[in-house]
Scaffold this active site. Structure first.
Site, PDB file in Angstrom:
ATOM      1  CB  SER A  26      -0.864   0.054   1.409  1.00 15.78           C
ATOM      2  OG  SER A  26      -0.164  -0.147   2.464  1.00 15.78           O
ATOM      3  N   GLY A  59      -1.825  -4.466   1.213  1.00 12.13           N
ATOM      4  CA  GLY A  59      -2.046  -5.238   2.196  1.00 12.13           C
ATOM      5  C   GLY A  59      -1.076  -6.696   1.831  1.00 12.13           C
ATOM      6  CG  ASN A  91       1.327  -5.388   4.734  1.00 16.59           C
ATOM      7  OD1 ASN A  91       1.010  -4.663   5.571  1.00 16.59           O
ATOM      8  ND2 ASN A  91       1.096  -4.781   3.243  1.00 16.59           N
ATOM      9  CG  ASP A 210      -2.037   4.688   8.959  1.00 23.25           C
ATOM     10  OD1 ASP A 210      -0.961   5.160   8.095  1.00 23.25           O
ATOM     11  OD2 ASP A 210      -2.579   4.011   8.194  1.00 23.25           O
ATOM     12  CG  HIS A 213      -0.872   3.686   4.835  1.00 23.11           C
ATOM     13  ND1 HIS A 213      -1.366   3.049   5.663  1.00 23.11           N
ATOM     14  CD2 HIS A 213      -0.610   2.767   3.642  1.00 23.11           C
ATOM     15  CE1 HIS A 213      -1.297   1.942   5.518  1.00 23.11           C
ATOM     16  NE2 HIS A 213      -0.782   1.539   4.295  1.00 23.11           N
TER      17      HIS A 213
END
Length: 251
Positions: A26, A59, A91, A210, A213
């Protein structure tokens, strides 16, 4: 009266322009982490003469991207002289000793393997470097130029003071590049250096949702930091840059 013969027509084959394929998560993908964010891959085309295909998917880890056949999909269309940029890490952590989330890699730096049942299917899980090495070799076999990039940092100003500690996947990415014989750039270090120079208030504004990102403005900075690393390391991607002037110093 004889008609003069027409001279035969000759057509020179057209030169196909290079394409840059992006494989990542992402932090690279379109729309990044949701509303108000975007991945840095969306701004690559602003600085290159090649066309860009952003195949990053939110993801995903090196493992899940492999399992879903996404590296294979790129290999089916990549041609000699194209470029593939690979960047994962956000991830890929976690533990396989509890519930398998389908993304966690096997621990280790080489040929170690783990076994799990994910979504009802037995799966042999490789290490992070092995997934990246295999992908890189898949593309170089097609004549593509491969560049493995370390993951972008989370907001290093989050605690109130600057603190950048690269995850283990940064070193793992470099190991994979060495094993595959392809280029490597420490994207994370170059982004962190720019973030430090910009200061807390500016960098905090780049993370609307967050600590991972970035906003479109932040993504632009992350893109330029990537190309600064490309210029400083002399990576092959430098051949298609439309400028080599980027902020920051070589690390």
């Amino acid at each position: 009266m004889k008609t003069a013969a027409l001279a035969p027509l000759f057509f020179l084959p057209s030169t196909l322009a290079a394409t840059i394929y992006l494989a990542g998560d992402s932090t690279m993908a379109k729309n990044g982490g949701g509303s108000g964010t975007n991945g840095w891959g969306q701004y690559v085309s602003s600085y290159v003469s090649a066309s860009v295909v952003n195949d990053a998917v939110a993801g995903r880890s090196a493992r899940s991207y492999t399992r879903e056949g996404r590296f294979e999909n790129i290999a089916e269309v990549v041609k000699k002289g194209d470029y593939v940029i690979i960047e994962f890490g956000h991830n890929d952590g976690g533990s396989l000793s509890t519930t398998d989330n389908g993304r966690t890699d096997c621990g280790g730096t080489g040929s170690e393997v783990c076994y799990s049942v994910y979504n009802g299917v037995n799966e042999t899980i490789l290490t992070f470097p092995a997934y990246l090495e295999n992908a890189a070799k898949l593309f170089t076999a097609k004549g593509a130029n491969v560049l493995i990039s370390s993951q972008t940092p989370n907001n290093p100003w989050e605690s109130g003071s600057f603190n950048y500690s690269p995850s283990r996947f940064v070193g793992y990415a470099e190991l994979a590049a060495e094993a595959a014989g392809v280029g490597y750039v420490d994207h994370g270090a170059y982004v962190a250096a720019i973030y430090e120079s910009l200061g807390k208030d500016t960098v905090d504004s780049y993370f609307p949702n967050d600590h991972t990102h970035t906003s479109p403005e932040g993504a632009q900075v992350v893109t330029e930091a990537f190309f600064k690393a490309v210029v400083c390391t002399g990576a092959s991607l430098k051949n298609v840059l439309t400028t080599t002037s980027f902020e920051g110093s070589c690390l």
